[in-house]
Design a protein around this motif. Structure first.
Motif, PDB file in Angstrom:
ATOM      1  N   GLN A 132     -34.894   9.093 -13.094  1.00  0.00           N
ATOM      2  CA  GLN A 132     -33.706   9.729 -12.519  1.00  0.00           C
ATOM      3  C   GLN A 132     -33.475   9.273 -11.082  1.00  0.00           C
ATOM      4  N   LEU A 182     -31.923   5.807 -11.257  1.00  0.00           N
ATOM      5  CA  LEU A 182     -30.516   5.895 -11.652  1.00  0.00           C
ATOM      6  C   LEU A 182     -29.673   6.457 -10.516  1.00  0.00           C
ATOM      7  N   PHE A 183     -30.209   7.432  -9.792  1.00  0.00           N
ATOM      8  CA  PHE A 183     -29.481   7.996  -8.655  1.00  0.00           C
ATOM      9  C   PHE A 183     -29.272   6.942  -7.570  1.00  0.00           C
ATOM     10  N   LEU A 209     -26.388   4.736  -8.630  1.00  0.00           N
ATOM     11  CA  LEU A 209     -25.115   5.415  -8.387  1.00  0.00           C
ATOM     12  C   LEU A 209     -24.773   5.414  -6.900  1.00  0.00           C
ATOM     13  N   GLU A 263     -25.666   3.192  -4.715  1.00  0.00           N
ATOM     14  CA  GLU A 263     -25.230   1.833  -4.379  1.00  0.00           C
ATOM     15  C   GLU A 263     -23.758   1.646  -4.733  1.00  0.00           C
ATOM     16  N   MET A 264     -23.342   2.155  -5.886  1.00  0.00           N
ATOM     17  CA  MET A 264     -21.949   2.024  -6.304  1.00  0.00           C
ATOM     18  C   MET A 264     -21.027   2.797  -5.383  1.00  0.00           C
ATOM     19  N   VAL A 265     -21.448   3.999  -4.989  1.00  0.00           N
ATOM     20  CA  VAL A 265     -20.636   4.811  -4.076  1.00  0.00           C
ATOM     21  C   VAL A 265     -20.535   4.137  -2.714  1.00  0.00           C
TER      22      VAL A 265
END
Length: 333
Positions: free
Chosen positions: A282, A285-286, A289, A291-293
């Motif tokens: 988790q 995965l966080f 996310l 990095e994408m933000v």
């Protein structure tokens, strides 16, 4: 805000002093008198900006001030004062007279040696033993985690060049970490030893809640300096560590079951190992996310420009004139 002109024969210095105030009526008049005398000696034009952070003891009856509707915290008080300051050199100190106004010239002189931020170092603190021990532990932890080698990073007695405050956004408890944020932007930090007087009036405004707030702010500052552009490096590292420990536990239990025929239904360690693996995944995965933000909302540069060489212009006497553009870089506001 109190603004006074004064002439000196030495170098002209204009100075803004920002003073957060919270229930300091017993000391504020004496503080203002002493500070004004010092400023008269070291500056040809100065201003004192008192920011009342929701005082309830009538502190505002004896000063000119910026007054908040309620208590918003020291970061908000300093931010309001910085926004109102007019001069290129800005100093801050508290009005409880534990930091001596007479030592302000030490910080200003150090600033003019080429530093961008100078912090006071209360090398002999006149505080209870528990406060001194807590402060040493706090400063050591902050220094280790951030790499900023200041002895007393939480000292409110500081001097700044305006460029520093233009590039650092202050809120929450982040006023404690202005040196960390400034160092990350490439500004030069210095410190000077100052005396620390015992508190004679009032009481300290720092309690357990401030400690926890400072710890959480330290974590956020670390993330926003070292890992702003690479959050996966932080969350991924935590995830790999947790997942690795969980995997090692589960591998040990699988080995025990397959080769030694041990039952696992009564082994709480199996639950712990599996949970660590799940939490580790988790975290990774966080981090992805995050990095994408960070990529989607990136609007600012992660660098600070001091100057750029534009071009050389030929002049009639055949001497090259170098034109430079001075800039502050992109603000983090």
């Amino acid at each position: 805000m109190i603004d006074q002109p004064h002439k000196r024969n030495s170098e002209s210095r204009s100075l803004s002093v920002v003073v957060p105030v919270l229930n300091e009526r017993s000391t504020i008049e004496d503080f203002h008198r002493r500070l004004s005398l010092v400023l008269t000696e070291i500056s040809d034009r100065y201003e004192i900006i008192f920011v009342d952070d929701g005082s309830s003891d009538g502190s505002t009856e004896v000063i000119k001030y910026i007054r908040f509707r309620r208590n918003f915290g020291k970061s908000a008080a300093l931010a309001a004062g910085f926004r109102s300051a007019r001069y290129a050199i800005i100093a801050t100190l508290d009005s409880d007279l534990q930091d001596l106004p007479e030592e302000l010239p030490l910080l200003i002189d150090k600033l003019h040696e080429g530093y961008d931020l100078v912090s006071g170092w209360r090398h002999h603190r006149s505080d209870p033993l528990t406060t001194r021990i807590g402060s040493k532990l706090y400063n050591w932890t902050t220094s280790v985690l951030t790499g900023v080698k200041l002895h007393d990073i939480n000292c409110g007695f500081k001097s700044y060049r305006r460029e520093v405050l233009d590039e650092v956004m202050i809120y929450g408890e982040r006023h404690r970490y202005i040196p960390v944020l400034a160092s990350y932007r490439g500004f030069r930090l210095g410190e000077v030893k100052i005396e620390h007087a015992a508190r004679t009036y009032g009481k300290s405004h720092y309690g357990l809640g401030k400690v926890f707030g400072g710890v959480f702010s330290l974590l956020s500052v670390i993330l926003m300096t070292r890992y702003t552009n690479r959050p996966l490096h932080f969350f991924g590292l935590v995830g790999v560590l947790l997942g690795g420990v969980g995997s090692a536990i589960d591998l040990y239990l699988i080995t025990a079951r397959v080769f030694f025929h041990q039952w696992l239904s009564n082994r709480p360690l199996l639950i712990i190992g599996t949970l660590l693996v799940i939490v580790g995944v988790q975290f990774i995965l966080f981090g992805l996310l995050a990095e994408m933000v960070a990529f989607s909302y990136r609007r600012e540069s992660d660098y600070s420009i001091i100057e750029t060489s534009e071009d050389r212009v030929e002049v009639p006497d055949n001497k090259a004139e170098l034109r430079v553009q001075v800039g502050r870089g992109d603000s983090v506001r």
